[in-house]
Motif scaffolding. Structure first.
Motif, PDB file in Angstrom:
ATOM      1  N   THR A 126       0.845  -1.201   0.000  1.00 60.88           N
ATOM      2  CA  THR A 126       0.000   0.000   0.000  1.00 60.88           C
ATOM      3  C   THR A 126       0.878   1.248   0.000  1.00 60.88           C
ATOM      4  O   THR A 126       1.869   1.317   0.735  1.00 60.88           O
ATOM      5  N   VAL A 127       0.503   2.210  -0.820  1.00 62.18           N
ATOM      6  CA  VAL A 127       1.210   3.490  -0.859  1.00 62.18           C
ATOM      7  C   VAL A 127       0.215   4.611  -0.618  1.00 62.18           C
ATOM      8  O   VAL A 127      -0.883   4.610  -1.199  1.00 62.18           O
ATOM      9  N   ASP A 129       0.188   8.596  -1.072  1.00 60.58           N
ATOM     10  CA  ASP A 129       0.874   9.771  -1.612  1.00 60.58           C
ATOM     11  C   ASP A 129       0.334  11.008  -0.901  1.00 60.58           C
ATOM     12  O   ASP A 129      -0.801  11.423  -1.128  1.00 60.58           O
ATOM     13  N   THR A 141       4.229   6.451  -7.027  1.00 51.70           N
ATOM     14  CA  THR A 141       3.114   5.672  -6.488  1.00 51.70           C
ATOM     15  C   THR A 141       2.655   4.604  -7.474  1.00 51.70           C
ATOM     16  O   THR A 141       2.449   3.440  -7.114  1.00 51.70           O
ATOM     17  N   GLY A 142       2.505   5.003  -8.733  1.00 52.97           N
ATOM     18  CA  GLY A 142       1.990   4.080  -9.727  1.00 52.97           C
ATOM     19  C   GLY A 142       2.954   2.986 -10.126  1.00 52.97           C
ATOM     20  O   GLY A 142       2.542   1.865 -10.452  1.00 52.97           O
ATOM     21  N   ARG A 149      -3.141   1.902  -3.950  1.00 52.20           N
ATOM     22  CA  ARG A 149      -2.448   3.180  -4.123  1.00 52.20           C
ATOM     23  C   ARG A 149      -3.436   4.319  -3.839  1.00 52.20           C
ATOM     24  O   ARG A 149      -4.427   4.485  -4.567  1.00 52.20           O
ATOM     25  N   LEU A 166      -4.054   5.894  -9.361  1.00 52.34           N
ATOM     26  CA  LEU A 166      -4.546   5.608  -8.014  1.00 52.34           C
ATOM     27  C   LEU A 166      -5.626   4.537  -8.051  1.00 52.34           C
ATOM     28  O   LEU A 166      -6.455   4.502  -8.968  1.00 52.34           O
TER      29      LEU A 166
END
Length: 418
Positions: A126-127, A129, A141-142, A149, A166
């Motif tokens: 999991t990110v 931003d 992120t991508g 995301r 996202l």
């Protein structure tokens, strides 16, 4: 040669937009291929991305602790020059902090590639931003391989497009404090059902209360000795605990120079502080690079009990310094946020930004002129303003600041006496 802030913004726009356009279908295709092999469930290894603002590393702390409380192991990506800010509260394991060196284009490119490899090695799932519509962080992120995301999406707005990378799109709310916006991202990361847009929750003030820094007594004692020795060298009779320490922070980062109150106003403030509190010690703070700027402020004030303290304290010693001091006056910059991990009473001067969104979470009183044109920076303009005459800061008077500083010093005296 270090990359300037304006150069970064230009690159982010002219290079970032086409790269996001190219990367979006690639990321979508990868998601489609990888979907059958990805495990479901809540975030386990969650990465926060916030590159350019040291103060935001403090403001995001309640959100990070919320992620930890929900069972996630947290990681952080930040520019190397700003990484020290994460050490003030030690919420993130130092081994889980990834850095990117932005001092040159080739180092930036090399570390970016290195991060994309590390994200996969650490199996980041999991990110989040945290950046406000940065194309660079959208690409990070991508492309990092995470299945979940989370970030801010422009939805029906214009001009802030940064691809379609996202998986959970959050509405950025410019009317609530940024710390609450950060918590809304964490909520979206852990939500069990889709929302459009995320996050349909109420976030209370209690949820953004900061943890307090743990002060090493030996660090505090060492700093106390150094301050007393510096005063002695200047032939100033001073003993910590017998007289107050009042901090003045006259500079602000190059990210938004319009935030600076004029150096001559700070000099006048130092004279006013000395006139009202003649036995107290005034330390004018700043980084080693700001020593000359601070010295100009000190010389113009011509107050014997005001010392140039720029470069005399390491970043890791700041909480100890803030614990020794009674109060601080600062521009809207990092120290206003760094001090909030202690009980220090502060006065923070706002101009092109608003305390409603970026105010300190500590014992702070904000001062703003409330001009019709301010705040003039926001997510909508990438926090960049055409203003060359910061009347919003010039309108703040020395008497205004002194009045609020006196309130804070009285409050500090009462707190120490109780």
């Amino acid at each position: 040669m270090a990359i300037s802030v304006n150069a970064m913004r230009t690159i982010d726009h002219w290079v970032g937009v086409p790269l996001c356009a190219l990367a979006s279908p690639i990321v979508a295709l990868f998601d489609l291929i990888a979907k059958p092999f990805r495990k479901s469930g809540p975030p386990k290894r969650l990465l926060f991305i916030e590159l350019s603002e040291m103060g935001s590393a403090i403001l995001v702390d309640p959100a990070m602790r919320k992620a930890q409380a929900n069972g996630a192991e947290i990681y952080f990506l930040i520019f190397k020059s700003n990484a020290a800010s994460l050490g003030l509260l030690n919420t993130v394991n130092p081994k889980h902090i990834f850095t990117i060196d932005s001092s040159s284009l080739w180092k930036l490119a090399l570390d970016t590639f290195g991060f994309l490899v590390k994200a996969r090695i650490h199996r980041i799932d999991t990110v989040i931003d945290l950046e406000l519509f940065s194309r660079f962080t959208a690409l990070l992120t991508g492309l990092c391989g995470a299945k979940r995301r989370v970030g801010y999406d422009i939805f029906h707005g214009e001009g802030l497009w940064r691809g379609t990378m996202l998986t959970r799109k959050v509405h950025y709310n410019p009317h609530i404090h940024i710390a609450k916006n950060f918590i809304s991202l964490v909520y979206a990361a852990f939500a069990e059902r889709e929302e459009l847009p995320f996050s349909k929750i109420a976030i209370t003030d209690d949820e953004i209360r900061l943890a307090q820094a743990v002060i090493d007594p030996s660090v505090k004692q060492n700093l106390q000795i150094r301050i007393e020795n510096l005063a002695q060298q200047a032939l100033i009779p001073f003993k910590v605990g017998q007289q107050r320490i009042i901090l003045i922070n006259p500079n602000a980062s190059d990210l938004l120079p319009q935030r600076r109150w004029a150096p001559e106003r700070f000099s006048e403030l130092i004279m006013a502080v000395h006139q009202r509190y003649p036995e107290d010690l005034i330390l004018i703070t700043g980084s080693p690079a700001e020593h000359t700027y601070v010295e100009g402020v000190r010389l113009a004030a011509n107050v014997k009990r005001a010392l140039n303290f720029a470069g005399h304290v390491r970043f890791s010693e700041l909480p100890a310094l803030y614990t020794l001091a009674h109060a601080m006056v600062t521009n809207d910059s990092g120290p206003g946020h760094f001090s909030s991990v202690t009980a220090l009473h502060t006065v923070v001067l706002f101009g092109p930004e608003t305390p409603a969104l970026y105010g300190s979470l500590g014992n702070s009183i904000p001062i703003t002129a409330n001009l019709a044109c301010s705040p003039c920076v926001s997510a909508a303009n990438h926090r960049k303003t055409p203003c060359q005459d910061n009347v919003c800061m010039k309108s703040i008077s020395v008497s205004q600041v002194m009045e609020q500083l006196a309130v804070q010093i009285t409050a500090a005296d009462r707190a120490r006496a109780s």
